[in-house]
Design a protein around this motif. Structure first.
Motif, PDB file in Angstrom:
ATOM      1  N   ASP A 183      45.332  39.429  41.049  1.00 17.66           N
ATOM      2  CA  ASP A 183      45.480  37.998  41.336  1.00 17.66           C
ATOM      3  C   ASP A 183      44.606  37.568  42.509  1.00 17.66           C
ATOM      4  OD1 ASP A 183      47.308  37.678  39.272  1.00 17.66           O
ATOM      5  OD2 ASP A 183      49.048  38.082  40.563  1.00 17.66           O
ATOM      6  N   VAL A 186      41.064  37.062  41.346  1.00 17.34           N
ATOM      7  CA  VAL A 186      40.877  35.802  40.618  1.00 17.34           C
ATOM      8  C   VAL A 186      40.590  34.666  41.590  1.00 17.34           C
ATOM      9  CG1 VAL A 186      41.990  34.066  39.179  1.00 17.34           C
ATOM     10  CG2 VAL A 186      42.280  36.490  38.649  1.00 17.34           C
ATOM     11  N   LYS A 187      41.289  34.648  42.721  1.00 13.21           N
ATOM     12  CA  LYS A 187      41.094  33.583  43.714  1.00 13.21           C
ATOM     13  C   LYS A 187      39.694  33.641  44.329  1.00 13.21           C
ATOM     14  CE  LYS A 187      45.991  33.391  45.000  1.00 13.21           C
ATOM     15  NZ  LYS A 187      46.981  33.603  46.092  1.00 13.21           N
ATOM     16  N   GLY A 190      37.096  34.215  40.527  1.00  5.61           N
ATOM     17  CA  GLY A 190      37.348  33.369  39.369  1.00  5.61           C
ATOM     18  C   GLY A 190      37.641  34.106  38.081  1.00  5.61           C
ATOM     19  N   TYR A 191      37.775  35.423  38.119  1.00  2.50           N
ATOM     20  CA  TYR A 191      38.132  36.172  36.909  1.00  2.50           C
ATOM     21  C   TYR A 191      38.958  37.403  37.283  1.00  2.50           C
ATOM     22  CZ  TYR A 191      34.091  39.059  38.303  1.00  2.50           C
ATOM     23  OH  TYR A 191      33.207  39.840  38.998  1.00  2.50           O
ATOM     24  N   ARG A 192      39.705  37.901  36.324  1.00  3.86           N
ATOM     25  CA  ARG A 192      40.490  39.116  36.543  1.00  3.86           C
ATOM     26  C   ARG A 192      39.591  40.332  36.371  1.00  3.86           C
ATOM     27  NH1 ARG A 192      45.861  38.232  36.748  1.00  3.86           N
ATOM     28  NH2 ARG A 192      46.334  40.443  36.390  1.00  3.86           N
ATOM     29  N   SER A 196      41.913  45.655  35.416  1.00  4.45           N
ATOM     30  CA  SER A 196      43.314  45.233  35.491  1.00  4.45           C
ATOM     31  C   SER A 196      44.036  45.482  34.166  1.00  4.45           C
ATOM     32  CB  SER A 196      43.411  43.753  35.866  1.00  4.45           C
ATOM     33  OG  SER A 196      42.819  42.935  34.856  1.00  4.45           O
TER      34      SER A 196
END
Length: 300
Positions: A183, A186-187, A190-192, A196
């Motif tokens: 998570d 992502v911040k 912009g992607y996982r 993961s």
């Protein structure tokens, strides 16, 4: 080594000859020159020019120089200033001719340097290749960052097999690294992260971090095999293969992907496209392991 690698190194040959590069950059240039006849010839030309210049005799100044100048100056009705006397002496004195010759040699050397560093890049562009130093402000790395990054990665690769923790910390410090979970990544990007979704059997995820590298802000995943050895996955936006300097590269099909394989002496690195991004695996044992990773990550 690819043409782009030559164009990356060429702007630094003069600074390398003069001993002005940092250790990592100098090592990258030296390694490339060893295997590139074209760049070696250009470096040799710098050495030849420097040798010719060093051997150029400089006329000794006679002890009665100014007395000779006074005698050789023509009489003039208008006041004769020192600057005017000097200009006359330059034109008519044999010593002045020698000084002019020396000054012309210096200007010729400077002009050659300016032409080689500037116009030569334009010639290369016209011939069909885009010189890497013209990439400032565009996607990918500039020549400065590319050369520096290749040196940093070389240090990283030397540390990784024997001291992976030290190698990890070096990159985190150098590129403002931040350890994150999925998570958190992502911040920041912009992607996982691709890891993961899990790893193949026999691998475990040790850590995930985000690095602000010269090519882009990327995700780095440190993975451990069951035997405790380390494998590192970089997920990035660019498709650069210049991370590893002039190490030997080859193309191969691994799984269903076209992969660029780089020889790292005791292991290999592999880069392939994964969706809209690229993945670079460092510390891979062989092409079979690359295929295993490609197939697994493509399904995750």
């Amino acid at each position: 080594m690819s043409t782009n690698d030559c164009k990356t190194v060429q702007p630094y040959l003069s600074a390398y000859h003069d001993g002005e590069l940092a250790a990592g950059q100098a090592a990258t240039v030296a390694k490339h020159v060893e295997s590139c006849e074209s760049c070696a010839a250009e470096l040799s030309s710098f050495r030849s020019i420097g040798s010719d210049f060093a051997q150029t005799p400089i006329p000794a100044k006679p002890s009665d120089l100014w007395q000779r100048i006074e005698r050789e100056l023509p009489m003039a009705a208008e006041p004769v200033t020192l600057s005017r006397r000097f200009s006359v002496w330059i034109r008519e004195s044999p010593y002045g001719a020698g000084l002019v010759s020396l000054a012309a040699s210096i200007l010729l050397l400077l002009g050659f340097g300016l032409w080689y560093g500037g116009d030569q890049g334009s010639v290369n562009n016209t011939a069909g290749g885009m010189a890497m130093h013209s990439h400032e402000g565009e996607e990918g790395m500039s020549a400065d960052h590319m050369l520096e990054f290749a040196g940093v990665m070389d240090d990283y690769l030397q540390k990784l097999p024997n001291d992976p923790d030290a190698a990890e910390q070096m990159l985190l410090t150098k590129y403002d690294g931040e350890k994150v979970d999925a998570d958190g990544a992502v911040k920041l990007v912009g992607y996982r992260p691709i890891v993961s979704g899990g790893l193949p059997e026999g691998y475990s995820l040790a850590s995930t971090s985000v690095l602000k590298m010269p090519c882009c802000t990327c995700v780095k995943a440190v993975c451990k095999r069951n035997d405790g050895s380390t494998l590192v996955l970089f997920e990035h936006d660019d498709e650069e293969t210049a991370w590893f300097g002039d190490r030997r590269q080859s193309m191969a099909t691994c799984g269903d992907k076209d992969c660029c394989l780089v020889d790292l002496d005791s292991s290999i690195a592999a880069t392939w496209k994964q969706g809209t991004r690229s993945v670079t695996a460092v510390g891979v044992r062989d092409q079979e392991e690359v295929a295993k990773l490609v197939t697994w990550l493509d399904k995750s």
